[in-house]
Design an enzyme around this catalytic site. Structure first.
Site, mmCIF file in Angstrom:
data_model
loop_
_atom_site.group_PDB
_atom_site.id
_atom_site.type_symbol
_atom_site.label_atom_id
_atom_site.label_comp_id
_atom_site.label_asym_id
_atom_site.label_seq_id
_atom_site.Cartn_x
_atom_site.Cartn_y
_atom_site.Cartn_z
ATOM 1 N N HIS A 1 0.940 -1.213 -0.110
ATOM 2 C CA HIS A 1 0.085 -0.199 0.097
ATOM 3 C C HIS A 1 1.033 1.119 -0.140
ATOM 4 O O HIS A 1 2.150 1.105 -0.074
ATOM 5 C CB HIS A 1 -0.891 -0.156 1.225
ATOM 6 C CG HIS A 1 -0.125 -0.285 2.477
ATOM 7 N ND1 HIS A 1 0.568 0.559 3.052
ATOM 8 C CD2 HIS A 1 -0.379 -1.269 3.527
ATOM 9 C CE1 HIS A 1 1.100 0.328 4.110
ATOM 10 N NE2 HIS A 1 0.826 -0.838 4.613
ATOM 11 N N GLN B 1 8.623 -2.102 16.567
ATOM 12 C CA GLN B 1 9.515 -2.621 15.463
ATOM 13 C C GLN B 1 10.659 -2.132 15.358
ATOM 14 O O GLN B 1 11.771 -2.465 15.236
ATOM 15 C CB GLN B 1 8.715 -3.212 14.336
ATOM 16 C CG GLN B 1 9.530 -3.851 13.209
ATOM 17 C CD GLN B 1 8.654 -4.326 12.062
ATOM 18 O OE1 GLN B 1 8.276 -5.455 12.119
ATOM 19 N NE2 GLN B 1 8.354 -3.560 10.882
ATOM 20 N N GLN C 1 7.047 -14.884 12.849
ATOM 21 C CA GLN C 1 6.410 -13.712 13.544
ATOM 22 C C GLN C 1 5.144 -13.617 13.740
ATOM 23 O O GLN C 1 4.288 -12.960 14.680
ATOM 24 C CB GLN C 1 6.888 -12.389 13.006
ATOM 25 C CG GLN C 1 6.039 -12.065 11.657
ATOM 26 C CD GLN C 1 7.090 -10.930 10.998
ATOM 27 O OE1 GLN C 1 7.867 -10.834 10.405
ATOM 28 N NE2 GLN C 1 5.901 -9.668 11.076
ATOM 29 N N SER D 1 -1.941 -3.360 5.598
ATOM 30 C CA SER D 1 -2.482 -4.421 4.870
ATOM 31 C C SER D 1 -3.506 -5.181 5.532
ATOM 32 O O SER D 1 -4.574 -5.630 4.914
ATOM 33 C CB SER D 1 -1.242 -5.637 4.656
ATOM 34 O OG SER D 1 -0.065 -4.846 4.053
ATOM 35 N N ARG D 2 -3.504 -5.218 6.811
ATOM 36 C CA ARG D 2 -4.655 -5.725 7.705
ATOM 37 C C ARG D 2 -5.942 -4.978 7.573
ATOM 38 O O ARG D 2 -6.885 -5.290 7.794
ATOM 39 C CB ARG D 2 -4.267 -6.047 9.087
ATOM 40 C CG ARG D 2 -3.486 -7.047 9.124
ATOM 41 C CD ARG D 2 -3.033 -7.301 10.782
ATOM 42 N NE ARG D 2 -2.388 -8.586 10.729
ATOM 43 C CZ ARG D 2 -1.040 -8.613 11.252
ATOM 44 N NH1 ARG D 2 -0.100 -7.403 11.328
ATOM 45 N NH2 ARG D 2 -0.274 -9.950 11.320
ATOM 46 N N VAL E 1 1.942 6.438 7.061
ATOM 47 C CA VAL E 1 1.119 7.142 5.884
ATOM 48 C C VAL E 1 -0.182 6.940 6.300
ATOM 49 O O VAL E 1 -0.437 6.003 6.653
ATOM 50 C CB VAL E 1 1.540 6.640 4.340
ATOM 51 C CG1 VAL E 1 0.522 7.241 3.317
ATOM 52 C CG2 VAL E 1 2.853 6.912 4.376
ATOM 53 N N HIS F 1 4.196 1.410 2.231
ATOM 54 C CA HIS F 1 5.442 0.594 1.690
ATOM 55 C C HIS F 1 5.912 1.290 0.310
ATOM 56 O O HIS F 1 7.099 1.430 0.432
ATOM 57 C CB HIS F 1 4.899 -0.907 0.847
ATOM 58 C CG HIS F 1 4.469 -1.869 2.126
ATOM 59 N ND1 HIS F 1 2.994 -2.091 2.061
ATOM 60 C CD2 HIS F 1 4.914 -2.427 3.077
ATOM 61 C CE1 HIS F 1 2.873 -3.017 2.942
ATOM 62 N NE2 HIS F 1 3.754 -2.979 3.594
HETATM 63 O O1 PAF Z 1 6.848 -4.926 9.069
HETATM 64 C C1 PAF Z 1 6.709 -6.055 8.425
HETATM 65 O O2 PAF Z 1 6.069 -6.026 7.349
HETATM 66 C C2 PAF Z 1 7.179 -7.150 8.794
HETATM 67 O O3 PAF Z 1 7.558 -7.117 10.243
HETATM 68 C C3 PAF Z 1 8.998 -7.226 8.305
HETATM 69 C C4 PAF Z 1 9.966 -5.940 8.879
HETATM 70 C C5 PAF Z 1 8.851 -7.133 6.823
HETATM 71 C C6 PAF Z 1 9.553 -8.538 8.833
HETATM 72 O O4 PAF Z 1 8.850 -9.680 8.234
#
Ligand code: PAF
Length: 282
Positions: A34, A154, A61, A187-188, A177, A37
């Site tokens: 989106h 993160q 994860q 994305s969710r 954004v 990104h």
């Molecule tokens: O933020 C994300 O999309 C994920 O946590 C990442 C950094 C690509 C790791 O899988």
């Protein structure tokens, strides 16, 4: 734009890029791209000779009962969007090639930085993130990497890992954004029904409310969290996972707002868990 699945082929291609003296910018993603990104890819394009993105829904994860299987995937649309934003190469490995049978190595940042906020509700999540990223950073060996502030915890976890492991890698955090109504792009968001989508801007509204109370002189964290909780609870289908106000170094809760603080929250809307945050200097 090239599309590579095999890790050994990726290494070979990037070896050649480096041999030509080109700098590499890297945007790790789980795909279903989106505008958030794309802003990272554009930033990488502006600062590097060669731009790599990874698209890999990382099973490590996701906890049990989370949305690994359902996580949205659309490689065709991702390829089109990434190319238009200036990506030169997409790396999208198969799980069995990335974590072959017998895979046994994990990387974990310990302490308050991974224990609170999303670390509480999602044990093992950040261990999965740092493990996949160490492998991706080793394979791509970029000079620059780009992350979005929407995933503020993160960002801090990855920054800490890069410092602790002596990576020679420039780490860039780009602004969140948002949709026109303030909802942070994710994305969710795709999981939301129209009714839930209409409710979702309350996350950012509650952060804005806290900011305006702080600008008006409120410093008491309990009062700020109460105000945020009341606003979110007034919207149907919302269930608060956490609202926290923490310092931006160790992510430890504070009682009074002062210095640099992160206001972060996770809220379920129906069965979709959304996160958002702002950072304030007071
Ligand atoms: O933020 C994300 O999309 C994920 O946590 C990442 C950094 C690509 C790791 O899988």
């Amino acid at each position: 734009m090239e599309f590579v699945q095999d890790p050994a082929t990726l290494r070979q291609k990037l070896h050649e890029i480096r041999r030509q003296g080109k700098s590499i910018g890297f945007v790790p993603t789980m795909g279903f791209l989106h505008e958030g990104h794309l802003s990272l890819i554009r930033a990488a394009r502006a600062q590097n000779d060669f731009v790599v993105i990874s698209i890999f829904v990382n099973p490590l994860q996701f906890g049990e009962g989370e949305d690994y299987e359902d996580y949205p995937r659309d490689l065709e649309s991702d390829s089109r969007l990434a190319a238009a934003a200036g990506c030169d190469l997409i790396f999208s490995p198969a799980v069995r090639d990335f974590y072959p049978p017998g895979y046994a190595t994990f990387v974990e940042v310990q302490g308050s930085i991974t224990e609170g906020l999303c670390g509480t509700a999602r044990p093992g999540h950040f261990r999965g993130v740092t493990t996949v990223l160490v492998k991706l950073f080793n394979l791509v060996a970029p000079e620059h990497t780009y992350f979005g502030q929407k995933d503020a915890q993160q960002c801090l976890v990855v920054k800490k890992m890069l410092e602790d492991l002596d990576y020679n890698l420039q780490f860039h955090i780009m602004p969140t954004v948002r949709e026109a109504d303030g909802l942070a792009m994710s994305s969710r968001n795709k999981y939301l029904t129209p009714r839930q989508r209409a409710a979702a801007p309350v996350l950012f509204q509650s952060l804005q409310q806290a900011e305006s109370l702080i600008r008006g002189g409120e410093r008491d964290v309990a009062s700020l969290k109460d105000a945020m909780r009341n606003l979110i609870a007034s919207v149907p289908e919302t269930e608060i996972d956490y609202i926290e106000i923490v310092d931006t170094n160790e992510l430890k809760p504070v009682e009074q707002v002062r210095g640099s603080c992160l206001i972060a929250l996770a809220v379920r809307i129906g069965s979709t868990r959304l996160i958002d945050n702002i950072i304030l200097e007071v």
